[in-house]
Design a protein around this motif. Structure first.
Motif, PDB file in Angstrom:
ATOM      1  N   TRP A  26       0.843  -1.185   0.000  1.00  0.00           N
ATOM      2  CA  TRP A  26       0.000   0.000   0.000  1.00  0.00           C
ATOM      3  C   TRP A  26       0.880   1.236   0.000  1.00  0.00           C
ATOM      4  CZ3 TRP A  26       1.091  -2.932   4.215  1.00  0.00           C
ATOM      5  CH2 TRP A  26       1.581  -2.282   5.350  1.00  0.00           C
ATOM      6  N   LEU A  27       0.281   2.353  -0.362  1.00  0.00           N
ATOM      7  CA  LEU A  27       0.953   3.645  -0.255  1.00  0.00           C
ATOM      8  C   LEU A  27       0.478   4.289   1.030  1.00  0.00           C
ATOM      9  CD1 LEU A  27       0.742   5.021  -3.899  1.00  0.00           C
ATOM     10  CD2 LEU A  27       2.748   4.146  -2.696  1.00  0.00           C
ATOM     11  N   GLY A  28       1.419   4.651   1.870  1.00  0.00           N
ATOM     12  CA  GLY A  28       1.102   5.277   3.145  1.00  0.00           C
ATOM     13  C   GLY A  28       2.014   6.461   3.371  1.00  0.00           C
ATOM     14  N   LEU A  29       2.292   6.706   4.631  1.00  0.00           N
ATOM     15  CA  LEU A  29       3.120   7.841   5.009  1.00  0.00           C
ATOM     16  C   LEU A  29       4.278   7.380   5.874  1.00  0.00           C
ATOM     17  CD1 LEU A  29       0.276  10.329   5.983  1.00  0.00           C
ATOM     18  CD2 LEU A  29       1.551  10.246   3.836  1.00  0.00           C
ATOM     19  N   ASP A  30       5.394   8.101   5.785  1.00  0.00           N
ATOM     20  CA  ASP A  30       6.512   7.845   6.686  1.00  0.00           C
ATOM     21  C   ASP A  30       6.302   8.689   7.951  1.00  0.00           C
ATOM     22  OD1 ASP A  30       7.376  10.464   6.202  1.00  0.00           O
ATOM     23  OD2 ASP A  30       9.084   9.866   4.990  1.00  0.00           O
ATOM     24  N   PRO A  31       7.183   8.589   8.939  1.00  0.00           N
ATOM     25  CA  PRO A  31       6.997   9.354  10.184  1.00  0.00           C
ATOM     26  C   PRO A  31       6.942  10.871   9.986  1.00  0.00           C
ATOM     27  CG  PRO A  31       8.555   7.587  10.543  1.00  0.00           C
ATOM     28  CD  PRO A  31       8.272   7.620   9.063  1.00  0.00           C
ATOM     29  N   ALA A  32       7.485  11.384   8.868  1.00  0.00           N
ATOM     30  CA  ALA A  32       7.437  12.824   8.590  1.00  0.00           C
ATOM     31  C   ALA A  32       6.246  13.183   7.700  1.00  0.00           C
ATOM     32  CB  ALA A  32       8.739  13.266   7.933  1.00  0.00           C
TER      33      ALA A  32
END
Length: 160
Positions: A26-32
């Motif tokens: 999936w496409l998600g987000l990194d911690p930033a």
């Protein structure tokens, strides 16, 4: 689907283990909060008496080692090198050290485009079992629970 890649060595994951793995992308987000392509590998729940939680964890540790050594959540995420071969917009081949087999994974074209454009994806290996039939809600719950208990390992990979 398994594909032959490189020569095999002792203690590398065999074709049976690689074929049994569940995989989710999936496409998600990194911690930033920057977009990041994710790839989760998990072992299905045991079907025999040999598939104890300890045996499943040991198998997944072997998978993590064959990906170049992954890190626990509180550690620095290592770069494990070029492990993804982009076969087509909807298929990638994940390569492992020490085995002549790779795992072909179906992916969405947007996932492939993102990995090609940003030149990386995060591989997550779960040490606890997850059914291969798990849907998004199940995967979210799994990630929340295993992250809270330190039962996920992470690495950053690149397309070959």
């Amino acid at each position: 689907m398994l594909t032959t890649c490189t020569p095999s060595v002792v203690n590398a994951p065999g074709p049976g283990l690689l074929a049994a793995l569940g995989a989710w992308t999936w496409l998600g987000l990194d911690p930033a909060d920057a977009p990041l392509a994710h790839l989760l590998l998990a072992h299905p729940p045991g079907r025999t008496a040999r598939d104890t939680p300890a045996a499943i964890e040991a198998r997944m540790q072997r998978i993590a080692a064959s990906l170049g050594g992954l890190a626990a959540p509180q550690e620095h995420v290592p770069d494990v090198g070029a492990r993804l071969l982009m076969v087509s917009p909807t298929t990638v081949l994940l390569r492992f050290e020490g085995t002549r087999y790779g795992v072909r994974l179906p992916v969405r074209p947007g996932w492939t485009r993102h990995v090609r454009h940003h030149d990386h994806a995060v591989i997550t290996v779960g040490l606890s079992p997850l059914p291969r039939s798990a849907d998004l809600t199940d995967v979210d719950t799994y990630l929340h629970d295993t992250l809270a208990t330190g039962r996920l390992l992470f690495g950053l990979t690149h397309p070959a």
